[in-house]
Motif scaffolding. Sequence first.
Motif, PDB file in Angstrom:
ATOM      1  N   SER A   5       0.875  -1.315  -0.116  1.00  0.00           N
ATOM      2  CA  SER A   5       0.008   0.028  -0.061  1.00  0.00           C
ATOM      3  C   SER A   5       0.771   1.192   0.125  1.00  0.00           C
ATOM      4  CB  SER A   5      -0.841   0.160   1.190  1.00  0.00           C
ATOM      5  OG  SER A   5      -1.902  -0.855   1.249  1.00  0.00           O
ATOM      6  N   LEU A   6       1.883   1.143   0.684  1.00  0.00           N
ATOM      7  CA  LEU A   6       2.885   2.448   0.538  1.00  0.00           C
ATOM      8  C   LEU A   6       3.099   2.686  -0.899  1.00  0.00           C
ATOM      9  CD1 LEU A   6       5.318   2.006   3.702  1.00  0.00           C
ATOM     10  CD2 LEU A   6       3.473   3.688   3.203  1.00  0.00           C
ATOM     11  N   PHE A   7       3.650   1.779  -1.514  1.00  0.00           N
ATOM     12  CA  PHE A   7       3.973   1.970  -2.939  1.00  0.00           C
ATOM     13  C   PHE A   7       2.764   2.348  -3.861  1.00  0.00           C
ATOM     14  CE2 PHE A   7       7.039  -1.350  -1.655  1.00  0.00           C
ATOM     15  CZ  PHE A   7       8.260  -0.584  -1.969  1.00  0.00           C
ATOM     16  N   LEU A   8       1.728   1.923  -3.496  1.00  0.00           N
ATOM     17  CA  LEU A   8       0.457   2.227  -4.086  1.00  0.00           C
ATOM     18  C   LEU A   8      -0.059   3.662  -3.839  1.00  0.00           C
ATOM     19  CD1 LEU A   8      -1.723  -1.047  -4.031  1.00  0.00           C
ATOM     20  CD2 LEU A   8      -0.628  -0.181  -6.178  1.00  0.00           C
ATOM     21  N   GLY A   9       0.125   3.761  -2.863  1.00  0.00           N
ATOM     22  CA  GLY A   9      -0.401   5.263  -2.159  1.00  0.00           C
ATOM     23  C   GLY A   9       0.640   6.334  -2.331  1.00  0.00           C
ATOM     24  N   GLY A  10       1.708   6.161  -3.013  1.00  0.00           N
ATOM     25  CA  GLY A  10       2.735   7.054  -3.158  1.00  0.00           C
ATOM     26  C   GLY A  10       3.670   7.678  -2.034  1.00  0.00           C
ATOM     27  N   ASN A  11       3.673   6.925  -0.990  1.00  0.00           N
ATOM     28  CA  ASN A  11       4.426   7.138   0.154  1.00  0.00           C
ATOM     29  C   ASN A  11       5.980   6.857  -0.233  1.00  0.00           C
ATOM     30  OD1 ASN A  11       2.046   7.754   1.675  1.00  0.00           O
ATOM     31  ND2 ASN A  11       2.714   6.282   3.404  1.00  0.00           N
ATOM     32  N   THR A  12       6.266   6.402  -1.526  1.00  0.00           N
ATOM     33  CA  THR A  12       7.756   6.405  -1.779  1.00  0.00           C
ATOM     34  C   THR A  12       7.907   6.750  -3.326  1.00  0.00           C
ATOM     35  OG1 THR A  12       7.264   3.975  -2.734  1.00  0.00           O
ATOM     36  CG2 THR A  12       8.058   4.052  -0.405  1.00  0.00           C
ATOM     37  N   LEU A  85       1.967  -4.897   7.880  1.00  0.00           N
ATOM     38  CA  LEU A  85       1.161  -5.021   6.602  1.00  0.00           C
ATOM     39  C   LEU A  85      -0.111  -4.717   6.852  1.00  0.00           C
ATOM     40  CD1 LEU A  85       2.947  -8.519   5.788  1.00  0.00           C
ATOM     41  CD2 LEU A  85       3.383  -6.128   4.976  1.00  0.00           C
ATOM     42  N   ILE A  86      -0.575  -4.252   8.072  1.00  0.00           N
ATOM     43  CA  ILE A  86      -1.926  -3.892   8.459  1.00  0.00           C
ATOM     44  C   ILE A  86      -2.583  -3.016   7.362  1.00  0.00           C
ATOM     45  CG2 ILE A  86      -1.498  -1.689   9.725  1.00  0.00           C
ATOM     46  CD1 ILE A  86      -4.111  -4.303  10.602  1.00  0.00           C
ATOM     47  N   GLN A  87      -1.500  -2.037   6.906  1.00  0.00           N
ATOM     48  CA  GLN A  87      -2.212  -1.234   5.785  1.00  0.00           C
ATOM     49  C   GLN A  87      -2.671  -1.940   4.608  1.00  0.00           C
ATOM     50  OE1 GLN A  87       0.538   1.876   4.558  1.00  0.00           O
ATOM     51  NE2 GLN A  87      -1.267   3.225   3.602  1.00  0.00           N
ATOM     52  N   ASP A  88      -2.034  -3.101   4.128  1.00  0.00           N
ATOM     53  CA  ASP A  88      -2.367  -3.880   3.105  1.00  0.00           C
ATOM     54  C   ASP A  88      -3.745  -4.635   3.237  1.00  0.00           C
ATOM     55  OD1 ASP A  88      -0.009  -2.926   1.671  1.00  0.00           O
ATOM     56  OD2 ASP A  88       0.910  -4.872   1.729  1.00  0.00           O
ATOM     57  N   TYR A  89      -3.703  -5.235   4.630  1.00  0.00           N
ATOM     58  CA  TYR A  89      -5.038  -5.931   5.032  1.00  0.00           C
ATOM     59  C   TYR A  89      -6.104  -5.021   5.002  1.00  0.00           C
ATOM     60  CZ  TYR A  89      -2.049  -9.799   6.279  1.00  0.00           C
ATOM     61  OH  TYR A  89      -1.173 -10.955   6.591  1.00  0.00           O
ATOM     62  N   VAL A  90      -6.110  -3.665   5.371  1.00  0.00           N
ATOM     63  CA  VAL A  90      -7.288  -2.862   5.343  1.00  0.00           C
ATOM     64  C   VAL A  90      -7.552  -2.316   4.286  1.00  0.00           C
ATOM     65  CG1 VAL A  90      -8.165  -0.710   6.627  1.00  0.00           C
ATOM     66  CG2 VAL A  90      -6.924  -2.511   7.863  1.00  0.00           C
ATOM     67  N   CYS A  91      -6.437  -1.704   3.645  1.00  0.00           N
ATOM     68  CA  CYS A  91      -6.715  -1.082   2.268  1.00  0.00           C
ATOM     69  C   CYS A  91      -7.127  -1.755   1.146  1.00  0.00           C
ATOM     70  CB  CYS A  91      -5.480  -0.071   1.979  1.00  0.00           C
ATOM     71  SG  CYS A  91      -5.252   1.260   3.128  1.00  0.00           S
ATOM     72  N   LEU A  92      -6.413  -3.077   1.070  1.00  0.00           N
ATOM     73  CA  LEU A  92      -6.750  -3.891  -0.012  1.00  0.00           C
ATOM     74  C   LEU A  92      -7.874  -4.804   0.272  1.00  0.00           C
ATOM     75  CD1 LEU A  92      -2.929  -4.358  -1.138  1.00  0.00           C
ATOM     76  CD2 LEU A  92      -4.780  -2.638  -2.033  1.00  0.00           C
ATOM     77  N   GLY A  93      -8.558  -5.019   1.380  1.00  0.00           N
ATOM     78  CA  GLY A  93      -9.723  -5.706   1.678  1.00  0.00           C
ATOM     79  C   GLY A  93      -9.455  -7.062   1.942  1.00  0.00           C
ATOM     80  N   TYR A  94      -8.174  -7.357   2.274  1.00  0.00           N
ATOM     81  CA  TYR A  94      -8.117  -8.775   2.981  1.00  0.00           C
ATOM     82  C   TYR A  94      -8.370  -8.950   4.566  1.00  0.00           C
ATOM     83  CZ  TYR A  94      -5.392  -9.724  -1.321  1.00  0.00           C
ATOM     84  OH  TYR A  94      -5.275  -9.792  -2.444  1.00  0.00           O
ATOM     85  N   GLU A  95      -8.860 -10.039   4.918  1.00  0.00           N
ATOM     86  CA  GLU A  95      -8.963 -10.479   6.280  1.00  0.00           C
ATOM     87  C   GLU A  95      -7.679 -10.367   7.050  1.00  0.00           C
ATOM     88  OE1 GLU A  95     -11.615 -13.501   7.516  1.00  0.00           O
ATOM     89  OE2 GLU A  95     -12.573 -13.457   5.825  1.00  0.00           O
ATOM     90  N   PRO A  97      -4.982 -12.247   9.423  1.00  0.00           N
ATOM     91  CA  PRO A  97      -4.515 -13.537   9.628  1.00  0.00           C
ATOM     92  C   PRO A  97      -4.994 -13.712  11.124  1.00  0.00           C
ATOM     93  CG  PRO A  97      -2.860 -12.454   8.832  1.00  0.00           C
ATOM     94  CD  PRO A  97      -3.842 -11.478   9.098  1.00  0.00           C
ATOM     95  N   ASN A  98      -5.303 -15.040  11.580  1.00  0.00           N
ATOM     96  CA  ASN A  98      -5.552 -15.313  12.991  1.00  0.00           C
ATOM     97  C   ASN A  98      -4.338 -14.927  13.855  1.00  0.00           C
ATOM     98  OD1 ASN A  98      -8.163 -16.566  12.440  1.00  0.00           O
ATOM     99  ND2 ASN A  98      -7.355 -18.582  12.188  1.00  0.00           N
ATOM    100  N   GLY A  99      -4.584 -14.300  14.894  1.00  0.00           N
ATOM    101  CA  GLY A  99      -3.522 -13.822  15.781  1.00  0.00           C
ATOM    102  C   GLY A  99      -3.137 -12.595  15.592  1.00  0.00           C
ATOM    103  N   CYS A 100      -3.558 -11.641  14.424  1.00  0.00           N
ATOM    104  CA  CYS A 100      -3.229 -10.344  14.312  1.00  0.00           C
ATOM    105  C   CYS A 100      -4.473  -9.659  14.767  1.00  0.00           C
ATOM    106  CB  CYS A 100      -2.962 -10.075  12.823  1.00  0.00           C
ATOM    107  SG  CYS A 100      -1.744 -10.656  12.026  1.00  0.00           S
ATOM    108  N   GLU A 101      -3.831  -8.566  15.787  1.00  0.00           N
ATOM    109  CA  GLU A 101      -4.797  -7.646  16.113  1.00  0.00           C
ATOM    110  C   GLU A 101      -4.814  -6.147  15.590  1.00  0.00           C
ATOM    111  OE1 GLU A 101      -4.787  -7.719  20.396  1.00  0.00           O
ATOM    112  OE2 GLU A 101      -4.569  -9.921  20.601  1.00  0.00           O
ATOM    113  N   LEU A 102      -5.876  -5.567  15.460  1.00  0.00           N
ATOM    114  CA  LEU A 102      -5.956  -4.256  14.774  1.00  0.00           C
ATOM    115  C   LEU A 102      -5.663  -3.305  16.168  1.00  0.00           C
ATOM    116  CD1 LEU A 102      -5.978  -2.288  12.735  1.00  0.00           C
ATOM    117  CD2 LEU A 102      -8.715  -2.404  12.902  1.00  0.00           C
ATOM    118  N   GLN A 103      -4.468  -2.678  16.104  1.00  0.00           N
ATOM    119  CA  GLN A 103      -4.066  -1.748  17.510  1.00  0.00           C
ATOM    120  C   GLN A 103      -4.600  -0.344  17.010  1.00  0.00           C
ATOM    121  OE1 GLN A 103      -1.702  -3.001  19.638  1.00  0.00           O
ATOM    122  NE2 GLN A 103      -1.702  -5.048  18.636  1.00  0.00           N
ATOM    123  N   THR A 104      -5.345  -0.047  18.134  1.00  0.00           N
ATOM    124  CA  THR A 104      -5.928   1.221  17.864  1.00  0.00           C
ATOM    125  C   THR A 104      -5.523   2.151  18.947  1.00  0.00           C
ATOM    126  OG1 THR A 104      -7.947   0.557  19.591  1.00  0.00           O
ATOM    127  CG2 THR A 104      -8.153   0.449  17.187  1.00  0.00           C
TER     128      THR A 104
END
Length: 104
Positions: A5-12, A85-95, A97-104
């Motif tokens: 997502s960093l590459f897609l979003g233009g951060n680089t 990789l959280i940005q990829d999961y959220v922005c690209l619509g992937y679930e 993985p088990n064991g990952c938590e969205l940190q808020t």
Amino acid sequence: MLSQSLFLGGNTSTPQPIDMLLRLETLHDDIEAFKKAVGYDQEEVCPLGRERIEGDKPRAVPTKRQLRQLVDENPRLLQAICDILIQDYVCLGYELPNGCELQT
């Protein structure tokens, strides 16, 4: 390590609009949709190659099973990978993985 997502979003680079995403899970169908969208109707001269199977990889590369075992046994490592990789999961619509938590 950087997310896709960093590459897609233009951060680089310079941000560009995203009109279509091609996913590995549906790559053949997505390529056909892409060719149709851009009006490509040439004969296929460069087909996709086969997937690189585990037996073709160098011996130093851990197997899928070994990597899965490593993250299953190390929840902090899994979360560290997810944090990158959280940005990829959220922005690209992937679930997540088990064991990952969205940190808020």
